[in-house]
Motif scaffolding. Structure first.
Motif, PDB file in Angstrom:
ATOM      1  N   ALA A   1      36.137  38.410  35.887  1.00  0.00           N
ATOM      2  CA  ALA A   1      35.651  37.180  34.853  1.00  0.00           C
ATOM      3  C   ALA A   1      34.350  37.772  33.918  1.00  0.00           C
ATOM      4  N   HIS A   2      34.924  37.187  32.862  1.00  0.00           N
ATOM      5  CA  HIS A   2      33.695  37.284  31.541  1.00  0.00           C
ATOM      6  C   HIS A   2      33.844  36.043  30.766  1.00  0.00           C
ATOM      7  N   PHE A   3      32.723  35.752  29.953  1.00  0.00           N
ATOM      8  CA  PHE A   3      32.291  34.456  28.941  1.00  0.00           C
ATOM      9  C   PHE A   3      32.605  34.940  27.510  1.00  0.00           C
ATOM     10  N   TYR A   4      32.972  36.227  27.227  1.00  0.00           N
ATOM     11  CA  TYR A   4      32.566  36.388  25.965  1.00  0.00           C
ATOM     12  C   TYR A   4      33.913  36.507  25.118  1.00  0.00           C
ATOM     13  N   SER A   5      34.000  35.733  24.032  1.00  0.00           N
ATOM     14  CA  SER A   5      35.502  35.659  23.240  1.00  0.00           C
ATOM     15  C   SER A   5      35.705  37.115  22.605  1.00  0.00           C
ATOM     16  N   TYR A   6      34.348  37.544  22.318  1.00  0.00           N
ATOM     17  CA  TYR A   6      34.404  38.863  21.432  1.00  0.00           C
ATOM     18  C   TYR A   6      34.998  40.066  22.288  1.00  0.00           C
ATOM     19  N   SER A   7      35.194  40.037  23.523  1.00  0.00           N
ATOM     20  CA  SER A   7      35.664  40.930  24.692  1.00  0.00           C
ATOM     21  C   SER A   7      37.105  40.850  24.723  1.00  0.00           C
ATOM     22  N   GLY A   8      37.800  39.789  24.330  1.00  0.00           N
ATOM     23  CA  GLY A   8      39.275  39.353  24.322  1.00  0.00           C
ATOM     24  C   GLY A   8      39.406  39.259  26.013  1.00  0.00           C
ATOM     25  N   CYS A   9      40.738  39.151  26.026  1.00  0.00           N
ATOM     26  CA  CYS A   9      41.615  38.846  27.472  1.00  0.00           C
ATOM     27  C   CYS A   9      42.433  40.071  27.755  1.00  0.00           C
ATOM     28  N   TYR A  10      42.491  40.840  28.306  1.00  0.00           N
ATOM     29  CA  TYR A  10      43.538  41.950  28.342  1.00  0.00           C
ATOM     30  C   TYR A  10      43.450  42.767  29.926  1.00  0.00           C
ATOM     31  N   LEU A  11      44.190  43.432  30.292  1.00  0.00           N
ATOM     32  CA  LEU A  11      44.148  44.144  31.500  1.00  0.00           C
ATOM     33  C   LEU A  11      43.473  45.189  31.658  1.00  0.00           C
ATOM     34  N   SER A  12      42.225  45.426  31.205  1.00  0.00           N
ATOM     35  CA  SER A  12      41.235  46.605  31.339  1.00  0.00           C
ATOM     36  C   SER A  12      39.870  46.063  32.039  1.00  0.00           C
ATOM     37  N   ARG A  13      39.820  46.828  32.982  1.00  0.00           N
ATOM     38  CA  ARG A  13      38.472  46.467  33.957  1.00  0.00           C
ATOM     39  C   ARG A  13      37.379  46.893  33.238  1.00  0.00           C
ATOM     40  N   ASN A  14      37.343  47.453  31.997  1.00  0.00           N
ATOM     41  CA  ASN A  14      36.087  47.536  31.211  1.00  0.00           C
ATOM     42  C   ASN A  14      35.432  46.318  30.251  1.00  0.00           C
ATOM     43  N   ILE A  15      36.254  45.359  30.546  1.00  0.00           N
ATOM     44  CA  ILE A  15      35.713  44.084  29.791  1.00  0.00           C
ATOM     45  C   ILE A  15      35.217  43.193  30.671  1.00  0.00           C
ATOM     46  N   PHE A  16      35.237  43.420  31.986  1.00  0.00           N
ATOM     47  CA  PHE A  16      34.757  42.512  32.999  1.00  0.00           C
ATOM     48  C   PHE A  16      33.622  43.217  33.570  1.00  0.00           C
ATOM     49  N   PRO A  17      32.493  41.987  33.496  1.00  0.00           N
ATOM     50  CA  PRO A  17      31.161  42.559  34.253  1.00  0.00           C
ATOM     51  C   PRO A  17      30.915  41.902  35.568  1.00  0.00           C
ATOM     52  N   TYR A  18      31.640  40.753  35.766  1.00  0.00           N
ATOM     53  CA  TYR A  18      31.528  40.213  37.123  1.00  0.00           C
ATOM     54  C   TYR A  18      32.681  40.417  37.938  1.00  0.00           C
ATOM     55  N   TRP A  19      32.449  40.754  39.330  1.00  0.00           N
ATOM     56  CA  TRP A  19      33.630  41.000  40.211  1.00  0.00           C
ATOM     57  C   TRP A  19      33.242  40.551  41.593  1.00  0.00           C
ATOM     58  N   GLY A  20      34.477  40.088  42.128  1.00  0.00           N
ATOM     59  CA  GLY A  20      34.390  39.729  43.553  1.00  0.00           C
ATOM     60  C   GLY A  20      34.365  41.065  44.420  1.00  0.00           C
ATOM     61  N   GLN A  21      34.407  40.589  45.922  1.00  0.00           N
ATOM     62  CA  GLN A  21      34.283  41.771  46.860  1.00  0.00           C
ATOM     63  C   GLN A  21      35.556  42.447  47.202  1.00  0.00           C
ATOM     64  N   GLY A  22      36.657  41.414  46.974  1.00  0.00           N
ATOM     65  CA  GLY A  22      38.093  41.912  47.133  1.00  0.00           C
ATOM     66  C   GLY A  22      38.656  41.193  48.617  1.00  0.00           C
ATOM     67  N   THR A  23      39.985  41.400  48.465  1.00  0.00           N
ATOM     68  CA  THR A  23      40.593  40.780  49.521  1.00  0.00           C
ATOM     69  C   THR A  23      41.913  41.758  49.786  1.00  0.00           C
ATOM     70  N   GLN A  24      42.025  42.218  51.010  1.00  0.00           N
ATOM     71  CA  GLN A  24      43.062  43.163  51.151  1.00  0.00           C
ATOM     72  C   GLN A  24      44.510  42.517  51.558  1.00  0.00           C
ATOM     73  N   VAL A  25      45.346  43.249  50.703  1.00  0.00           N
ATOM     74  CA  VAL A  25      46.841  42.834  50.776  1.00  0.00           C
ATOM     75  C   VAL A  25      47.723  44.201  51.392  1.00  0.00           C
ATOM     76  N   THR A  26      48.386  43.856  52.448  1.00  0.00           N
ATOM     77  CA  THR A  26      49.138  44.895  53.072  1.00  0.00           C
ATOM     78  C   THR A  26      50.526  44.435  53.190  1.00  0.00           C
ATOM     79  N   VAL A  27      51.472  45.183  52.547  1.00  0.00           N
ATOM     80  CA  VAL A  27      53.082  44.817  52.528  1.00  0.00           C
ATOM     81  C   VAL A  27      53.868  45.900  53.384  1.00  0.00           C
ATOM     82  N   SER A  28      54.221  45.691  54.543  1.00  0.00           N
ATOM     83  CA  SER A  28      55.010  46.401  55.182  1.00  0.00           C
ATOM     84  C   SER A  28      56.525  46.501  54.866  1.00  0.00           C
ATOM     85  N   SER A  29      57.255  47.517  55.035  1.00  0.00           N
ATOM     86  CA  SER A  29      58.636  47.600  54.726  1.00  0.00           C
ATOM     87  C   SER A  29      59.477  47.352  55.971  1.00  0.00           C
TER      88      SER A  29
END
Length: 125
Positions: free
Chosen positions: A97-125
């Motif tokens: 997440a971020h709060f700054y309109s000047y950063s835009g909103c697109y698929l770049s990790r560099n614009i996001f200063p706040y992150w969660g710890q993650g959740t694992q997704v595993t897909v088996s064939s």
């Protein structure tokens, strides 16, 4: 600042579905952009989908038509509905997440200063 907590990951077979949730410690209404990223072992973290304050969404080509991002401001929660899952979707999924309109909103990790710890997704064939 904001704390982000993801949940909803798990193990599914190919073709299955999962819904990820990301609960924010402060109102999501004040965020400018929230998104989902994923990182598979040995690979860089990549953008999956983002949701802007005005409701615009952007998806990675690899998930278009299969994943849907949404936000519930009343619950301070961001969601990622994942359908028709493939083994290549296997990864740790992170909310950002971020709060700054000047950063835009697109698929770049560099614009996001706040992150969660993650959740694992595993897909088996």
């Amino acid at each position: 600042q904001v704390q982000l907590v993801e949940s909803g990951g798990g193990s599914v077979q190919a073709g299955g579905s999962l819904r990820l949730s990301c609960v924010a410690s402060r109102t999501t209404y004040r965020t400018y952009c929230m998104g989902w990223f994923r990182q598979a072992p040995g690979k860089e973290r990549e953008g999956v989908a983002v949701f802007a304050r005005d409701g615009r969404t952007t998806y990675a080509d690899s998930v278009k038509g299969r994943f849907t991002i949404s936000q519930d401001n009343a619950k301070n929660t961001l969601y990622l509905e994942m359908n028709s899952l493939k083994p290549e979707d296997t990864a740790m999924y992170y909310c950002a997440a971020h709060f700054y309109s000047y950063s835009g909103c697109y698929l770049s990790r560099n614009i996001f200063p706040y992150w969660g710890q993650g959740t694992q997704v595993t897909v088996s064939s």
